[in-house]
Write an enzyme that holds these catalytic residues in place. Structure first.
Site, mmCIF file in Angstrom:
data_model
loop_
_atom_site.group_PDB
_atom_site.id
_atom_site.type_symbol
_atom_site.label_atom_id
_atom_site.label_comp_id
_atom_site.label_asym_id
_atom_site.label_seq_id
_atom_site.Cartn_x
_atom_site.Cartn_y
_atom_site.Cartn_z
ATOM 1 N N GLN A 123 4.302 0.776 2.076
ATOM 2 C CA GLN A 123 4.617 -0.420 2.854
ATOM 3 C C GLN A 123 5.769 -1.135 2.177
ATOM 4 O O GLN A 123 5.718 -1.403 0.972
ATOM 5 C CB GLN A 123 3.395 -1.356 2.877
ATOM 6 N N ASP A 137 0.786 -1.244 0.000
ATOM 7 C CA ASP A 137 0.000 0.000 0.000
ATOM 8 C C ASP A 137 0.818 1.295 0.000
ATOM 9 O O ASP A 137 1.741 1.453 0.803
ATOM 10 C CB ASP A 137 -0.869 0.081 1.264
ATOM 11 N N TYR A 197 1.965 -0.878 9.956
ATOM 12 C CA TYR A 197 0.976 -1.047 8.896
ATOM 13 C C TYR A 197 0.517 0.299 8.330
ATOM 14 O O TYR A 197 0.945 1.357 8.778
ATOM 15 C CB TYR A 197 -0.208 -1.856 9.444
ATOM 16 N N SER A 198 -0.414 0.224 7.398
ATOM 17 C CA SER A 198 -0.765 1.398 6.595
ATOM 18 C C SER A 198 -1.353 2.547 7.394
ATOM 19 O O SER A 198 -1.936 2.354 8.456
ATOM 20 C CB SER A 198 -1.757 0.985 5.514
ATOM 21 N N ARG A 205 -7.645 -1.158 11.552
ATOM 22 C CA ARG A 205 -6.395 -0.582 11.041
ATOM 23 C C ARG A 205 -6.595 0.472 9.950
ATOM 24 O O ARG A 205 -7.681 0.725 9.501
ATOM 25 C CB ARG A 205 -5.498 -1.691 10.498
HETATM 26 C C1 FRU Z 1 -3.824 -3.779 2.691
HETATM 27 C C2 FRU Z 1 -3.238 -4.126 4.044
HETATM 28 C C3 FRU Z 1 -3.653 -3.117 5.114
HETATM 29 C C4 FRU Z 1 -2.539 -3.242 6.103
HETATM 30 C C5 FRU Z 1 -1.345 -3.437 5.227
HETATM 31 C C6 FRU Z 1 -0.248 -4.284 5.809
HETATM 32 O O1 FRU Z 1 -3.073 -4.290 1.635
HETATM 33 O O2 FRU Z 1 -3.610 -5.421 4.418
HETATM 34 O O3 FRU Z 1 -4.935 -3.327 5.651
HETATM 35 O O4 FRU Z 1 -2.418 -2.105 6.912
HETATM 36 O O5 FRU Z 1 -1.824 -4.047 4.047
HETATM 37 O O6 FRU Z 1 0.864 -4.308 4.975
#
Ligand code: FRU
Length: 486
Positions: free
Chosen positions: A57, A41, A100-101, A160
């Site tokens: 990410q 992401d 995470y995102s 999240r």
């Molecule tokens: C979407 C996701 C988000 C999460 C991130 C982890 O692709 O699953 O919900 O924050 O990727 O890398």
């Protein structure tokens, strides 16, 4: 968990990568991708300090969905980029299994980064903490820790992807969540100081039973109380012309009432991209534009992408400007992408033929094709790589466009089908990179993104029809490769 490499080694590896000129044939020329490891992401997108800041990410240690960091590249023009650098590391108790995102909001001189700390506790259960960090203009960052401890009652730890938007000088946060009844939803929080957040409630919509988790929500103002709610629902059942990927990304447009925590009179969910490889987009403001960048990839489908054997996987889409018209969003390539055009190689107007063949000597191309559709047509556009090909077909009467990847030997296969109207003309605007093709249809009413892994470099485009072809316009540009300077 012990990382397989030190961060110094990661930095050396980044610099080594950019000093090598010979690249694998699937390495893209103008799409953002990581020199190695897995990228997913886009995060924290912002125009800050006179530069576009594109965080994403990144697992710098391998091609698996593990050890997620935030990496950053900046650019002023989408042609010259800084080299990726790691800015958020999963090193603290509240984010030890992944940063995470999340998003970024400019506050005074700084960029506040909001993200989800992913934690596996001693029972190997998921815990999610919403966290904040401050990024400064000099490139330094301070983590400030947790702002929201775990999820509220009634929800699971699938909680999240904070996205903060400002309204009437107050900050609001929208978060993706799963109810204990396993339904995807969004929660809205509010804050006056970016540290203390109060839950306003679950966003009311008419999507009561719409998948088991909503990831990566975005709330984007169009005007007054008209907002676009972009999110990535998981668990929708596929239909003939919709929801054909394992997970979706799309939007609804409605009237946002933050007092009642409700998105009223909203449109039906519409996917942002009808191709194979698009997920978790994020939108940011630049001047008066809303610009979207998505992840070219798909969770739980890693095995379909052969580049992990070469040490990297996935990329990000080109930036797309969202334009609101007739209750839908049109997506247009951001005009700064004009800077990628090196030479115009073709310009044809009003040309009639039985079949049109176009040899491409390289794969960094932008093509604009406008075909006359006044007669009923069954059109075929073949992207041929020797004996492999991707087939695009359009049936005017049925109003159906199909992309068929079954004749490629490597990578994901299958078809994607979607509805498309072309009464007078069919307009395709394509960006062809080494292993990514993005196509905008009918001025951006639909877009498709796909990855492809041809064995041969050479590419020929064949256009056929069940009667003559009338090309109203065909233009092609050679696109330059973007640079990554230290
Ligand atoms: C979407 C996701 C988000 C999460 C991130 C982890 O692709 O699953 O919900 O924050 O990727 O890398």
């Amino acid at each position: 968990m012990l990382n397989p490499k030190s961060y110094q080694e990661v930095n050396e590896e980044i610099n080594n990568y950019y000093s090598i000129k010979e690249k694998n044939i699937w390495r893209n020329n103008f799409h953002i991708e990581a020199p190695f490891g897995l990228i997913n992401d886009p995060n924290g997108l912002n125009y800050y300090d006179n530069k576009f800041h594109i965080f994403y990410q990144w697992n710098p240690f391998g091609c698996e969905h593990k050890t997620k960091h935030w990496a950053l590249v900046t650019t002023t023009d989408f042609v010259n980029f800084t080299r990726p650098k790691v800015v958020l590391k999963p090193e603290d108790w509240f984010d030890k299994n992944g940063c995470y995102s999340g998003c970024g909001v400019v506050k005074g001189d700084d960029l506040k980064l909001y993200y989800t700390g992913n934690v596996r506790n001693s029972n190997n259960e998921r815990e999610s903490y919403q966290c904040i960090a401050t990024y400064h203009k000099d490139g330094t960052l301070e983590k400030e820790g947790v702002i929201i401890q775990k999820q509220p009652d009634g929800y699971t730890a699938h909680f999240r992807d904070p996205y903060v938007f400002v309204k009437d000088e107050q900050d609001y946060m929208v978060l993706g969540v799963q109810t204990e009844g396993l339904k995807g939803k969004a929660l809205i929080y509010n804050s006056r100081n970016s540290k203390e957040w109060k839950l306003l409630g679950e966003l009311k919509t008419n999507m009561h039973d719409f998948g088991y988790m909503w990831e990566c929500p975005n709330m984007i103002k169009l005007y007054e109380d008209k907002y676009v709610f972009v999110f990535s629902p998981q668990g929708l059942e596929s239909e003939e012309f919709k929801y054909q990927n394992i997970y979706q990304s799309g939007y609804v447009i409605g009237n946002l009432d933050l007092e009642k925590v409700e998105l009223r009179n909203h449109t039906e969910f519409k996917e942002l991209d009808m191709g194979f490889d698009f997920y978790a987009p994020q939108v940011f403001k630049y001047e008066d534009k809303n610009i979207l960048i998505g992840w070219i990839g798909m969770p739980d489908k890693d095995s379909e992408y052969p580049t992990s054997e070469k040490g990297w996987i996935y990329s990000l889409t080109l930036p797309r400007v969202l334009e609101y018209k007739d209750n839908v969003l049109y997506q247009k390539p951001f005009d700064k992408l004009g800077g990628l055009r090196q030479t115009q190689e073709l310009q044809i107007e009003n040309y009639v033929c039985d079949e049109y063949n176009l040899e491409l000597n390289s794969k960094g191309k932008e093509i604009m094709l406008n075909l006359d559709m006044t007669k009923d047509a069954k059109l075929e556009i073949k992207l041929k790589f020797n004996d492999e090909y991707i087939l695009l077909t359009y049936d005017k009467k049925a109003e159906v466009f199909i992309i068929d990847r079954t004749n490629m030997s490597l990578g994901g296969k299958g078809i994607r089908k979607f509805k498309l109207k072309a009464e007078e003309e069919l307009k395709l605007h394509m960006f062809i990179d080494s292993s990514v093709i993005e196509i905008y249809y009918q001025d951006g009413l639909e877009v498709t993104t796909l990855m492809y892994f041809p064995k041969e470099e050479q590419l020929e485009i064949q256009i056929k029809n069940d009667y003559e072809i009338k090309i109203k316009e065909l233009s092609m540009w050679n696109l330059r490769s973007v640079s990554y300077e230290e």
